[in-house]
Structure formats: structure tokens, C-alpha cells
Design a protein around this motif. Structure first.
Motif, PDB file in Angstrom:
ATOM      1  N   PHE A 109       0.835  -1.208   0.000  1.00  0.00           N
ATOM      2  CA  PHE A 109       0.000   0.000   0.000  1.00  0.00           C
ATOM      3  C   PHE A 109       0.864   1.249   0.000  1.00  0.00           C
ATOM      4  O   PHE A 109       0.651   2.179  -0.794  1.00  0.00           O
ATOM      5  CB  PHE A 109      -0.922  -0.030   1.222  1.00  0.00           C
ATOM      6  CG  PHE A 109      -1.745   1.218   1.416  1.00  0.00           C
ATOM      7  CD1 PHE A 109      -2.441   1.796   0.370  1.00  0.00           C
ATOM      8  CD2 PHE A 109      -1.828   1.815   2.681  1.00  0.00           C
ATOM      9  CE1 PHE A 109      -3.203   2.944   0.558  1.00  0.00           C
ATOM     10  CE2 PHE A 109      -2.576   2.950   2.877  1.00  0.00           C
ATOM     11  CZ  PHE A 109      -3.265   3.519   1.809  1.00  0.00           C
ATOM     12  N   ARG A 110       1.864   1.275   0.855  1.00  0.00           N
ATOM     13  CA  ARG A 110       2.755   2.434   0.930  1.00  0.00           C
ATOM     14  C   ARG A 110       3.513   2.636  -0.384  1.00  0.00           C
ATOM     15  O   ARG A 110       3.624   3.770  -0.875  1.00  0.00           O
ATOM     16  CB  ARG A 110       3.737   2.254   2.082  1.00  0.00           C
ATOM     17  CG  ARG A 110       4.726   3.404   2.240  1.00  0.00           C
ATOM     18  CD  ARG A 110       5.606   3.164   3.450  1.00  0.00           C
ATOM     19  NE  ARG A 110       6.765   4.039   3.451  1.00  0.00           N
ATOM     20  CZ  ARG A 110       7.763   3.958   4.322  1.00  0.00           C
ATOM     21  NH1 ARG A 110       7.732   3.036   5.274  1.00  0.00           N
ATOM     22  NH2 ARG A 110       8.787   4.777   4.253  1.00  0.00           N
ATOM     23  N   ALA A 111       4.010   1.540  -0.968  1.00  0.00           N
ATOM     24  CA  ALA A 111       4.754   1.648  -2.223  1.00  0.00           C
ATOM     25  C   ALA A 111       3.858   2.179  -3.337  1.00  0.00           C
ATOM     26  O   ALA A 111       4.278   3.040  -4.132  1.00  0.00           O
ATOM     27  CB  ALA A 111       5.334   0.291  -2.609  1.00  0.00           C
ATOM     28  N   PHE A 112       2.624   1.681  -3.417  1.00  0.00           N
ATOM     29  CA  PHE A 112       1.696   2.173  -4.442  1.00  0.00           C
ATOM     30  C   PHE A 112       1.313   3.624  -4.184  1.00  0.00           C
ATOM     31  O   PHE A 112       1.188   4.423  -5.128  1.00  0.00           O
ATOM     32  CB  PHE A 112       0.450   1.290  -4.503  1.00  0.00           C
ATOM     33  CG  PHE A 112       0.540   0.176  -5.498  1.00  0.00           C
ATOM     34  CD1 PHE A 112       0.528   0.435  -6.860  1.00  0.00           C
ATOM     35  CD2 PHE A 112       0.642  -1.138  -5.074  1.00  0.00           C
ATOM     36  CE1 PHE A 112       0.615  -0.596  -7.788  1.00  0.00           C
ATOM     37  CE2 PHE A 112       0.738  -2.180  -5.993  1.00  0.00           C
ATOM     38  CZ  PHE A 112       0.728  -1.906  -7.350  1.00  0.00           C
ATOM     39  N   LEU A 162       7.508  -2.456 -12.274  1.00  0.00           N
ATOM     40  CA  LEU A 162       8.828  -2.908 -11.837  1.00  0.00           C
ATOM     41  C   LEU A 162       9.418  -1.939 -10.811  1.00  0.00           C
ATOM     42  O   LEU A 162      10.057  -2.360  -9.830  1.00  0.00           O
ATOM     43  CB  LEU A 162       9.766  -3.049 -13.037  1.00  0.00           C
ATOM     44  CG  LEU A 162       9.473  -4.210 -13.993  1.00  0.00           C
ATOM     45  CD1 LEU A 162      10.466  -4.200 -15.145  1.00  0.00           C
ATOM     46  CD2 LEU A 162       9.492  -5.548 -13.270  1.00  0.00           C
ATOM     47  N   ASP A 163       9.206  -0.643 -11.021  1.00  0.00           N
ATOM     48  CA  ASP A 163       9.645   0.373 -10.057  1.00  0.00           C
ATOM     49  C   ASP A 163       8.923   0.175  -8.737  1.00  0.00           C
ATOM     50  O   ASP A 163       9.535   0.224  -7.657  1.00  0.00           O
ATOM     51  CB  ASP A 163       9.376   1.770 -10.620  1.00  0.00           C
ATOM     52  CG  ASP A 163       9.919   2.883  -9.728  1.00  0.00           C
ATOM     53  OD1 ASP A 163      10.543   2.590  -8.689  1.00  0.00           O
ATOM     54  OD2 ASP A 163       9.718   4.065 -10.077  1.00  0.00           O
ATOM     55  N   ARG A 170      12.588  -2.753  -1.056  1.00  0.00           N
ATOM     56  CA  ARG A 170      13.375  -1.894  -0.170  1.00  0.00           C
ATOM     57  C   ARG A 170      12.687  -1.748   1.180  1.00  0.00           C
ATOM     58  O   ARG A 170      13.326  -1.784   2.235  1.00  0.00           O
ATOM     59  CB  ARG A 170      13.592  -0.521  -0.806  1.00  0.00           C
ATOM     60  CG  ARG A 170      14.580  -0.514  -1.958  1.00  0.00           C
ATOM     61  CD  ARG A 170      15.143   0.881  -2.185  1.00  0.00           C
ATOM     62  NE  ARG A 170      14.101   1.871  -2.466  1.00  0.00           N
ATOM     63  CZ  ARG A 170      13.689   2.206  -3.682  1.00  0.00           C
ATOM     64  NH1 ARG A 170      14.242   1.617  -4.753  1.00  0.00           N
ATOM     65  NH2 ARG A 170      12.761   3.109  -3.853  1.00  0.00           N
ATOM     66  N   LEU A 171      11.369  -1.579   1.156  1.00  0.00           N
ATOM     67  CA  LEU A 171      10.621  -1.458   2.407  1.00  0.00           C
ATOM     68  C   LEU A 171      10.654  -2.766   3.194  1.00  0.00           C
ATOM     69  O   LEU A 171      10.803  -2.768   4.419  1.00  0.00           O
ATOM     70  CB  LEU A 171       9.169  -1.064   2.118  1.00  0.00           C
ATOM     71  CG  LEU A 171       8.932   0.331   1.535  1.00  0.00           C
ATOM     72  CD1 LEU A 171       7.478   0.483   1.087  1.00  0.00           C
ATOM     73  CD2 LEU A 171       9.290   1.410   2.550  1.00  0.00           C
ATOM     74  N   ALA A 172      10.533  -3.890   2.469  1.00  0.00           N
ATOM     75  CA  ALA A 172      10.493  -5.193   3.128  1.00  0.00           C
ATOM     76  C   ALA A 172      11.853  -5.597   3.685  1.00  0.00           C
ATOM     77  O   ALA A 172      11.933  -6.422   4.591  1.00  0.00           O
ATOM     78  CB  ALA A 172      10.003  -6.257   2.152  1.00  0.00           C
ATOM     79  N   ASN A 206      10.213 -11.058  -5.552  1.00  0.00           N
ATOM     80  CA  ASN A 206       9.492 -10.780  -4.309  1.00  0.00           C
ATOM     81  C   ASN A 206       9.200 -12.058  -3.546  1.00  0.00           C
ATOM     82  O   ASN A 206       9.415 -12.151  -2.329  1.00  0.00           O
ATOM     83  CB  ASN A 206       8.169 -10.071  -4.599  1.00  0.00           C
ATOM     84  CG  ASN A 206       8.343  -8.628  -4.993  1.00  0.00           C
ATOM     85  OD1 ASN A 206       9.411  -8.227  -5.453  1.00  0.00           O
ATOM     86  ND2 ASN A 206       7.292  -7.849  -4.848  1.00  0.00           N
ATOM     87  N   ALA A 207       8.665 -13.057  -4.244  1.00  0.00           N
ATOM     88  CA  ALA A 207       8.255 -14.303  -3.590  1.00  0.00           C
ATOM     89  C   ALA A 207       9.445 -14.985  -2.929  1.00  0.00           C
ATOM     90  O   ALA A 207       9.371 -15.405  -1.761  1.00  0.00           O
ATOM     91  CB  ALA A 207       7.598 -15.235  -4.602  1.00  0.00           C
TER      92      ALA A 207
END
Length: 315
Positions: A109-112, A162-163, A170-172, A206-207
Motif C-alpha cells: 500500500f505504501r509503495a503504491f 517494476l519500479d 526496499r521497504l520489506a 518478491n516471492a
């Protein structure tokens, strides 16, 4: 990074060849009604009508009850008698990753929010959580980008998501924690020798990052990616492929999901789907077809232990 959780020997996570499931084995229902699916994806959080799907909380075992809509929907206690899945007879478990193994939706949510504001979506105003749940959560990136930016060409859409995924990683990187009760449930699955696969619309990077960060990569025999199937969730293909890889039928396993698109995919594949309320209102998950709704895996283990106790007492 955490040490790997003890789920047995480390198994490879194979890259699947792109496959189109033209016809499902007997007992499976891969067909999707586009109008129903679109309604499910775009539906608002209406009132939860009790249809036998249960809602759980607090580690007690529970019955479905009507609940008001919205993020503050209360989860009611349930009764073991209405527990809809017999975990003592299943042979396999299929898991979504984002929002199911780990509560990652807040980071997505934050990334979007950040990237959509930067490209001027919604006049540069950050999207809210309701918009994220209805139009983004659990969906496949190409479909999200196409819906948000129909006027963009494919290359620009691809660069956009992709961005976004790079921002998420980075957040994770700051650390991910498994959903409550997950380790206990995975250990129970291991002890019973159940077959397992992780099935996700997340990109491979990601996975694999999330499974490694949680230390659970060895708990899954296969990693099935929507982007490596001809059709991603909400279509049933990823779950049908996972079943084929494990040699199981829908009646021999259970699916864990957290998004309407994921629930719809599992249901379309013919499997019972248990939904976790990490990112969606129970009403939306029930409307998508979940047979049981829980807050976390503590709830699942509570019901399993109660069922085991009952089985032992009547043996």
C-alpha cells in the motif's frame, strides 16, 4: 535474515514453463464467469450475510454471523461443530504468499501510494486504503497497470510496476514477520507429511525474498508464479498447476488466501478456500467464495486441536 524454519530438507523452487490449462481433471471447475469476477473485484464492502462460512478470532474455534462492513468489521467467535474443513483427512495445503504467510499489504500500500502520487494519478493525491483493497490488493501487476493507466503503452506500464516492486523490496528489507501461528501450523503440516506449494501473483524476486526472509523456503515443494502461467489469479490456472505438480485433486487439499482475486482463483479451481483478514473485510472475502474466514493461523490451530481432541475422545 532468519535461519530456515525446520520443515525438512531444502527443496528447490522450480521455474515453471508457461502453461495453459485447457481442460481440468474431473472434479475441477476452471471456468470463471467474467461478470461475476468483475463484480467481486470491484464490489464495495457490503453487509456480510451468513451462508455457512465461518469467521474466527482470538484462538477459539467459530460460527458465521452477520457482520457490518468496513475495515472495523468485528470477527465473531465460532463453534468447532461448524468448522468447514476436515484437516485430519486432507493430503495437501496450498498457500498464497503476500498477506497469507506475512502481513505485507501495508508495505505494498505504501509503495503504491508513493509511486502513484509521483506519476500524478488521482491528481497527485495519495490513494486511500479502500481504493487499494478494491483495485490493487492481490491482483496481477500487468492487470493493475492496464486498469490504472489504459492510455499508457506496455513498456511504460511495465516500467511502472517494476519500479513499484523495487520500492516494496526496499521497504520489506527492514524485516518481515510471519503471520501469527504460521510456524506452528507449518510444523503441524510437516509432522503430518502433507504436500505443500506456495502459489502467488507476486514476481519471483518478491516471492523468493519473502520466503527466505521468513525462513520458510524449505516448507514448500513448489513455488507457482502467476506470471509464469498463461493466466494469473483470479483465474484458476496457478492453483490447477500446483495441484498437478503435487498429484492431488481439489477435494484432497485446502487453499489459504487473503485477497478476493486469490479466493476466486482457488474456488474456480474447485478447492475449499480459507481466507485470512490481513488486508480485506470479511464480507468481501466471503463474497469471493471463502468457506471459512480467520484472522491468523492461531485460529486454525485452535480448531485443529479441538478436532484432534474430539477425534481422540471418540476413537
Amino acid at each position: 535474515m532468519q535461519a530456515s524454519f525446520n520443515c525438512g530438507r531444502l527443496r528447490s523452487l522450480p521455474t515453471l514453463q508457461r502453461r495453459l490449462v485447457m481442460a481440468a481433471p474431473a472434479g475441477r471447475n476452471p471456468s470463471l464467469n467474467p461478470s461475476t469476477l468483475n463484480s467481486t473485484m470491484a464490489s464495495s464492502c457490503g453487509a456480510l450475510v451468513s451462508t455457512g462460512a465461518a469467521v474466527s478470532s482470538g484462538g477459539t474455534a467459530a460460527a458465521a454471523v452477520p457482520a457490518t462492513a468496513g475495515p472495523a468489521t468485528a470477527l465473531a467467535d465460532f463453534t468447532v461443530a461448524q468448522f468447514p474443513v476436515n484437516f485430519l483427512t486432507i493430503r495437501g495445503v496450498l498457500f498464497d504468499v503476500d498477506g497469507t504467510l506475512v502481513e505485507s499489504d501495508p508495505l505494498h500500500f505504501r509503495a503504491f501510494q508513493e509511486i502513484l502520487a509521483e506519476v500524478g494519478f488521482n491528481g497527485g493525491r495519495p490513494i486511500d486504503e479502500v481504493f487499494f483493497r478494491r483495485h490493487i490488493s492481490g491482483r496481477h501487476n500487468p492487470e493493475i497497470a492496464a486498469d490504472l493507466f489504459p492510455e499508457w503503452d506496455e513498456d511504460r506500464r511495465t516500467a511502472f510496476y517494476l519500479d513499484k516492486e523495487e520500492r516494496y523490496r526496499r521497504l520489506a528489507a527492514a524485516g518481515l514477520e510471519p503471520l501469527q501461528g504460521l510456524r506452528e501450523f507449518l510444523e503441524w503440516v510437516r509432522q503430518r507429511g502433507l504436500r505443500t506449494a506456495a502459489v502467488t501473483n507476486a514476481p519471483r524476486a518478491n516471492a523468493e525474498m519473502m520466503l527466505a526472509a521468513l525462513g520458510v523456503e524449505s516448507c514448500f515443494e513448489h513455488l507457482v508464479l502467476g506470471e509464469e502461467c498463461m493466466r494469473a489469479k483470479p483465474h484458476p490456472d496457478p492453483y490447477l498447476i500446483a495441484m498437478d505438480l503435487l498429484g492431488l485433486t481439489p477435494g484432497e487439499l485446502v487453499v489459504f488466501e487473503d485477497s478476493p482475486s486469490g479466493v476466486a482463483a482457488g474456488v474456480a479451481a474447485g478447492a475449499p478456500v480459507i481466507a485470512l483478514t490481513t488486508g480485506q473485510d470479511p464480507a468481501v472475502l466471503q463474497q469471493a467464495g471463502a468457506v471459512w474466514i480467520v484472522r491468523n493461523f492461531h485460529d486454525v490451530m485452535a480448531a485443529i486441536k479441538a478436532a484432534e481432541t474430539e477425534a481422540n475422545s471418540t476413537a
